[in-house]
Design an enzyme around this catalytic site. Structure first.
Site, PDB file in Angstrom:
ATOM      1  N   CYS A  31       2.957  -6.484  -7.022  1.00 51.17           N
ATOM      2  CA  CYS A  31       4.249  -5.879  -6.683  1.00 51.17           C
ATOM      3  C   CYS A  31       4.774  -6.520  -5.401  1.00 51.17           C
ATOM      4  CB  CYS A  31       4.026  -4.371  -6.498  1.00 51.17           C
ATOM      5  SG  CYS A  31       5.419  -3.460  -5.837  1.00 51.17           S
ATOM      6  N   HIS A  32       6.078  -6.446  -5.212  1.00 48.16           N
ATOM      7  CA  HIS A  32       6.662  -7.009  -3.982  1.00 48.16           C
ATOM      8  C   HIS A  32       6.082  -6.336  -2.729  1.00 48.16           C
ATOM      9  CE1 HIS A  32      10.116  -9.503  -2.499  1.00 48.16           C
ATOM     10  NE2 HIS A  32       9.673  -8.923  -1.410  1.00 48.16           N
ATOM     11  N   THR A  33       5.674  -5.079  -2.868  1.00 50.12           N
ATOM     12  CA  THR A  33       5.120  -4.383  -1.694  1.00 50.12           C
ATOM     13  C   THR A  33       3.815  -5.028  -1.227  1.00 50.12           C
ATOM     14  OG1 THR A  33       6.159  -2.370  -2.535  1.00 50.12           O
ATOM     15  CG2 THR A  33       4.564  -2.094  -0.770  1.00 50.12           C
TER      16      THR A  33
ATOM     17  N   GLU B  53      -1.505  -1.768  -8.467  1.00 52.04           N
ATOM     18  CA  GLU B  53      -0.889  -1.628  -9.793  1.00 52.04           C
ATOM     19  C   GLU B  53      -1.950  -1.960 -10.849  1.00 52.04           C
ATOM     20  OE1 GLU B  53       2.529  -4.276 -10.893  1.00 52.04           O
ATOM     21  OE2 GLU B  53       3.750  -2.581 -10.294  1.00 52.04           O
TER      22      GLU B  53
ATOM     23  N   CYS C 125      -3.193  16.334  -5.387  1.00 52.37           N
ATOM     24  CA  CYS C 125      -4.339  17.231  -5.178  1.00 52.37           C
ATOM     25  C   CYS C 125      -4.117  18.575  -5.849  1.00 52.37           C
ATOM     26  CB  CYS C 125      -4.607  17.414  -3.687  1.00 52.37           C
ATOM     27  SG  CYS C 125      -3.381  18.443  -2.852  1.00 52.37           S
TER      28      CYS C 125
ATOM     29  N   CYS D 278      -2.060  21.049  -1.962  1.00 50.62           N
ATOM     30  CA  CYS D 278      -1.397  20.941  -0.654  1.00 50.62           C
ATOM     31  C   CYS D 278       0.003  21.541  -0.730  1.00 50.62           C
ATOM     32  CB  CYS D 278      -1.339  19.491  -0.181  1.00 50.62           C
ATOM     33  SG  CYS D 278      -0.129  18.488  -1.060  1.00 50.62           S
TER      34      CYS D 278
ATOM     35  N   CYS E 282       2.297  19.475  -3.064  1.00 53.99           N
ATOM     36  CA  CYS E 282       2.045  19.661  -4.500  1.00 53.99           C
ATOM     37  C   CYS E 282       2.471  21.058  -4.948  1.00 53.99           C
ATOM     38  CB  CYS E 282       0.570  19.447  -4.816  1.00 53.99           C
ATOM     39  SG  CYS E 282       0.048  17.717  -4.718  1.00 53.99           S
TER      40      CYS E 282
ATOM     41  N   CYS F 201       2.254  14.137  -2.321  1.00 51.71           N
ATOM     42  CA  CYS F 201       1.010  14.833  -1.944  1.00 51.71           C
ATOM     43  C   CYS F 201       0.554  14.362  -0.560  1.00 51.71           C
ATOM     44  CB  CYS F 201      -0.074  14.512  -2.977  1.00 51.71           C
ATOM     45  SG  CYS F 201      -1.706  15.142  -2.560  1.00 51.71           S
TER      46      CYS F 201
ATOM     47  N   ARG G  80      -2.991  11.414   2.868  1.00 46.11           N
ATOM     48  CA  ARG G  80      -2.023  10.386   3.272  1.00 46.11           C
ATOM     49  C   ARG G  80      -2.428   9.690   4.584  1.00 46.11           C
ATOM     50  NH1 ARG G  80       0.125   6.701   4.322  1.00 46.11           N
ATOM     51  NH2 ARG G  80       2.284   5.988   4.131  1.00 46.11           N
TER      52      ARG G  80
ATOM     53  N   ARG H 252       7.192  -9.949 -13.494  1.00 45.88           N
ATOM     54  CA  ARG H 252       5.918  -9.429 -13.017  1.00 45.88           C
ATOM     55  C   ARG H 252       4.782 -10.345 -13.451  1.00 45.88           C
ATOM     56  NH1 ARG H 252       6.859  -6.258  -9.225  1.00 45.88           N
ATOM     57  NH2 ARG H 252       5.950  -4.165  -9.209  1.00 45.88           N
TER      58      ARG H 252
HETATM   59  P1  NAD Z   1      10.894  -8.382  -6.871  1.00 48.38           P
HETATM   60  O1  NAD Z   1      10.566  -9.476  -5.933  1.00 48.38           O
HETATM   61  O2  NAD Z   1      10.348  -8.405  -8.241  1.00 48.38           O
HETATM   62  O3  NAD Z   1      12.486  -8.250  -7.021  1.00 48.38           O
HETATM   63  C1  NAD Z   1      13.372  -8.258  -5.944  1.00 48.38           C
HETATM   64  C2  NAD Z   1      14.718  -8.758  -6.464  1.00 48.38           C
HETATM   65  O4  NAD Z   1      15.679  -8.577  -5.432  1.00 48.38           O
HETATM   66  C3  NAD Z   1      14.710 -10.237  -6.840  1.00 48.38           C
HETATM   67  O5  NAD Z   1      15.265 -10.417  -8.117  1.00 48.38           O
HETATM   68  C4  NAD Z   1      15.587 -10.866  -5.755  1.00 48.38           C
HETATM   69  O6  NAD Z   1      16.293 -12.001  -6.203  1.00 48.38           O
HETATM   70  C5  NAD Z   1      16.515  -9.719  -5.409  1.00 48.38           C
HETATM   71  N1  NAD Z   1      17.122  -9.804  -4.088  1.00 48.38           N
HETATM   72  C6  NAD Z   1      16.507 -10.068  -2.910  1.00 48.38           C
HETATM   73  N2  NAD Z   1      17.398 -10.043  -1.900  1.00 48.38           N
HETATM   74  C7  NAD Z   1      18.585  -9.723  -2.441  1.00 48.38           C
HETATM   75  C8  NAD Z   1      19.890  -9.521  -1.919  1.00 48.38           C
HETATM   76  N3  NAD Z   1      20.135  -9.648  -0.607  1.00 48.38           N
HETATM   77  N4  NAD Z   1      20.888  -9.200  -2.758  1.00 48.38           N
HETATM   78  C9  NAD Z   1      20.647  -9.064  -4.092  1.00 48.38           C
HETATM   79  N5  NAD Z   1      19.434  -9.258  -4.658  1.00 48.38           N
HETATM   80  C10 NAD Z   1      18.422  -9.574  -3.839  1.00 48.38           C
HETATM   81  O7  NAD Z   1      10.471  -7.039  -6.135  1.00 48.38           O
HETATM   82  P2  NAD Z   1      10.063  -5.629  -6.800  1.00 48.38           P
HETATM   83  O8  NAD Z   1       8.616  -5.627  -7.095  1.00 48.38           O
HETATM   84  O9  NAD Z   1      11.061  -5.327  -7.845  1.00 48.38           O
HETATM   85  O10 NAD Z   1      10.283  -4.663  -5.544  1.00 48.38           O
HETATM   86  C11 NAD Z   1      11.595  -4.418  -5.080  1.00 48.38           C
HETATM   87  C12 NAD Z   1      11.586  -3.587  -3.804  1.00 48.38           C
HETATM   88  O11 NAD Z   1      11.124  -2.276  -4.119  1.00 48.38           O
HETATM   89  C13 NAD Z   1      10.645  -4.091  -2.721  1.00 48.38           C
HETATM   90  O12 NAD Z   1      11.239  -3.821  -1.466  1.00 48.38           O
HETATM   91  C14 NAD Z   1       9.394  -3.241  -2.908  1.00 48.38           C
HETATM   92  O13 NAD Z   1       8.637  -3.185  -1.721  1.00 48.38           O
HETATM   93  C15 NAD Z   1      10.031  -1.929  -3.257  1.00 48.38           C
HETATM   94  N6  NAD Z   1       9.224  -0.971  -4.006  1.00 48.38           N
HETATM   95  C16 NAD Z   1       9.396   0.335  -3.698  1.00 48.38           C
HETATM   96  C17 NAD Z   1       8.727   1.312  -4.411  1.00 48.38           C
HETATM   97  C18 NAD Z   1       8.946   2.760  -4.095  1.00 48.38           C
HETATM   98  O14 NAD Z   1       8.148   3.586  -4.571  1.00 48.38           O
HETATM   99  N7  NAD Z   1       9.972   3.125  -3.345  1.00 48.38           N
HETATM  100  C19 NAD Z   1       7.838   0.940  -5.432  1.00 48.38           C
HETATM  101  C20 NAD Z   1       7.711  -0.416  -5.751  1.00 48.38           C
HETATM  102  C21 NAD Z   1       8.411  -1.371  -5.020  1.00 48.38           C
HETATM  103  N1  AHE Z   2       3.299   1.418   4.758  1.00 45.55           N
HETATM  104  C1  AHE Z   2       4.635   1.244   4.317  1.00 45.55           C
HETATM  105  C2  AHE Z   2       5.005   2.302   3.314  1.00 45.55           C
HETATM  106  C3  AHE Z   2       6.077   1.771   2.440  1.00 45.55           C
HETATM  107  C4  AHE Z   2       6.466   2.727   1.332  1.00 45.55           C
HETATM  108  O1  AHE Z   2       7.428   3.478   1.488  1.00 45.55           O
HETATM  109  N2  AHE Z   2       5.717   2.705   0.257  1.00 45.55           N
HETATM  110  C5  AHE Z   2       6.075   3.470  -0.926  1.00 45.55           C
HETATM  111  C6  AHE Z   2       5.420   2.826  -2.104  1.00 45.55           C
HETATM  112  S1  AHE Z   2       5.895   1.148  -2.333  1.00 45.55           S
HETATM  113  C7  AHE Z   2       5.038   0.743  -3.720  1.00 45.55           C
HETATM  114  O2  AHE Z   2       5.257  -0.529  -4.065  1.00 45.55           O
HETATM  115  C8  AHE Z   2       5.548   4.886  -0.854  1.00 45.55           C
HETATM  116  O3  AHE Z   2       4.871   5.379  -1.725  1.00 45.55           O
HETATM  117  N3  AHE Z   2       5.948   5.589   0.165  1.00 45.55           N
HETATM  118  C9  AHE Z   2       5.499   6.947   0.380  1.00 45.55           C
HETATM  119  C10 AHE Z   2       4.416   6.968   1.404  1.00 45.55           C
HETATM  120  O4  AHE Z   2       3.908   8.046   1.703  1.00 45.55           O
HETATM  121  O5  AHE Z   2       4.069   5.878   1.914  1.00 45.55           O
HETATM  122  C11 AHE Z   2       5.615   1.253   5.479  1.00 45.55           C
HETATM  123  O6  AHE Z   2       6.602   0.520   5.413  1.00 45.55           O
HETATM  124  O7  AHE Z   2       5.369   1.995   6.445  1.00 45.55           O
HETATM  125 ZN    ZN Z   3       4.437  -1.377  -5.798  1.00 42.41          ZN
END
Ligand code: NAD
Ligand code: AHE
Ligand code: ZN
Length: 376
Positions: free
Chosen positions: A40-42, A63, A92, A95, A98, A106, A110, A369
């Site tokens: 994942c991008h994260t 993942e 859990c 908490c 939950c 949850c 954390r 992916r």
């Molecule tokens: P990815 O690399 O597969 O996709 C990112 C997309 O964004 C790419 O297609 C890229 O071309 C596009 N992009 C980048 N900069 C851009 C811009 N300025 N304008 C338009 N498009 C742009 O990444 P991903 O795995 O899909 O993850 C996407 C984001 O979501 C990341 O920041 C990741 O950390 C986050 N994320 C968050 C959660 C959550 O639970 N909130 C879960 C998973 C991933």
């Molecule tokens: N350590 C990071 C946390 C970033 C973040 O918000 N992570 C998401 C999941 S991203 C999955 O690809 C998340 O689950 N957030 C809820 C939580 O409790 O972290 C930072 O930037 O501080």
């Molecule tokens: Zn992720």
């Protein structure tokens, strides 16, 4: 025991693929043999060194999918042989979070999870005699991992690991954001920024919920084809709108949505300026802007309060509002029933030895992916 893993020794450096040592599960913990893991991008974000919770050395990856091989004392909800997905948002069921019924966040473990530790404050992995941190409670870039029982979702035994590992983050985050986070209504208009592993799942979630217009926004036009297959009706490359000026992008998108904005917007890049732009692109009076992309510590979002006073709403979602153990199996079942497409988004399957190339591909914007299969 010896396990194969990709270790991030320090930020910004390639992972080292080597043998590491893994302790047996402590009470309340579960040993899982991981068969497949998505990237994942994260993972790239944390590896970059920008994640304030980034600890090194660490085994990244969150993942994964696999089979329970051993359980620690007191574990009752899963047993050896169960097919499972480790979840970075545990459940859990005890908490305040939950029990509220209002959130999936949850809070039980954390703190230690963010410190790269197991709930008892210790680590299970070590490399050359030194402790290695756990990542997001999962560390799936290893073919065996130990996770707390409350972070193990039992799934359909027939589900192929090499596909449903992606349900452990990207699929659930995207589909869940549309379904459970924003609760997209039929006939609505939607804008999604970032057509990657998460954004495309938002798109298929919005299509499933009956959205009539789904505008995808990405600076990489190569992403448009897949997005159309998943339900995108219109594509916008911000670079082509007044050379990337975001005010112009906002005005352009608002016009495309009929003059007052989109019913829903989803930000899936992590770019904070785009997050602001997506709030302003939401419909006057009711538009809901959903933040999914992760941005580093110190980065801020901010709009004129007038934007909120005039009815736009801002929400964020982690893991698509999915409750770790309750909802993850539901997304797996949706895949098994053919309600969602996961396979088309897995554009490469590789052995662990090629994991660094997968991170490079992500940087270059190639594919959607990549999945590491430990059998390859
Ligand atoms: P990815 O690399 O597969 O996709 C990112 C997309 O964004 C790419 O297609 C890229 O071309 C596009 N992009 C980048 N900069 C851009 C811009 N300025 N304008 C338009 N498009 C742009 O990444 P991903 O795995 O899909 O993850 C996407 C984001 O979501 C990341 O920041 C990741 O950390 C986050 N994320 C968050 C959660 C959550 O639970 N909130 C879960 C998973 C991933
Ligand atoms: N350590 C990071 C946390 C970033 C973040 O918000 N992570 C998401 C999941 S991203 C999955 O690809 C998340 O689950 N957030 C809820 C939580 O409790 O972290 C930072 O930037 O501080
Ligand atoms: Zn992720």
């Amino acid at each position: 025991m010896d396990v194969r893993a990709a270790i991030a020794l320090e930020p910004g450096k390639p992972l080292i693929v080597d043998t590491v040592q893994l302790e047996e599960p402590h009470p309340g913990e579960v040993l899982i043999e991981i068969f497949s893991t998505g990237i994942c991008h994260t993972d790239a974000y944390t590896l970059s060194g920008k994640d304030p919770e980034g600890k090194f050395p660490v085994i990244l990856g969150h993942e994964g999918a696999g089979i329970v091989r051993q359980v620690g004392e007191g574990v009752t909800s899963v047993k050896p042989g169960d097919h499972v997905i480790p979840v970075y948002i545990p459940e859990c069921r005890q908490c305040v979070m939950c029990l509220s019924g209002k959130t999936n966040l949850c809070i039980a473990i954390r703190k230690t999870q963010g410190e790269g530790l197991m709930p008892d404050g210790t680590t299970r992995f070590s490399y050359k005699g030194k402790p290695v941190f756990t990542y997001m409670g999962c560390s799936t870039f290893a073919n065996y991992t130990v996770v707390p029982e409350i972070a193990v979702a039992k799934i359909n035994d027939d589900a192929p690991f090499s596909s449903v590992c992606y349900v452990g983050c990207g699929v659930t985050t995207g589909v869940g954001s549309a379904m459970w986070g924003a609760k997209v209504e039929p006939n609505s208009t939607v804008v999604v920024t970032g057509l990657g592993g998460v954004g495309l799942n938002v798109i298929q979630g919005c299509r499933m919920m009956g959205a009539r217009k789904i505008i995808g926004v990405d600076i990489n036009p190569a992403k448009a084809e897949m997005a159309r297959r998943f339900g995108m009706t219109d594509f916008v490359n911000p670079k082509e709108i007044d050379n990337g000026n975001l005010d112009a992008l906002r005005d352009h998108l608002i016009k495309m949505c009929g003059g007052w904005g989109a019913d829903y917007t989803f930000e899936c890049t992590g770019n904070t300026q785009l997050m602001d732009c997506m709030l302003e692109t939401a419909h006057r009076g009711w538009g809901l802007a959903c933040v999914i992309g992760v941005a580093a510590a110190g980065e801020k979002i901010g709009v004129r309060p007038f934007q909120l006073i005039t009815g736009r709403r801002w929400i964020g979602t982690a893991f698509g509002h999915a409750r770790g153990r309750t909802d993850t199996p539901k997304i797996v079942d949706m895949y098994m029933n053919g309600q969602i497409d996961v396979d088309s988004l897995i554009t490469a399957r590789i052995p662990l030895s090629e994991i660094n190339e997968a991170f490079e591909m992500m940087k270059r914007g190639e594919g959607i992916r990549t999945v590491v299969d430990y059998s390859l």
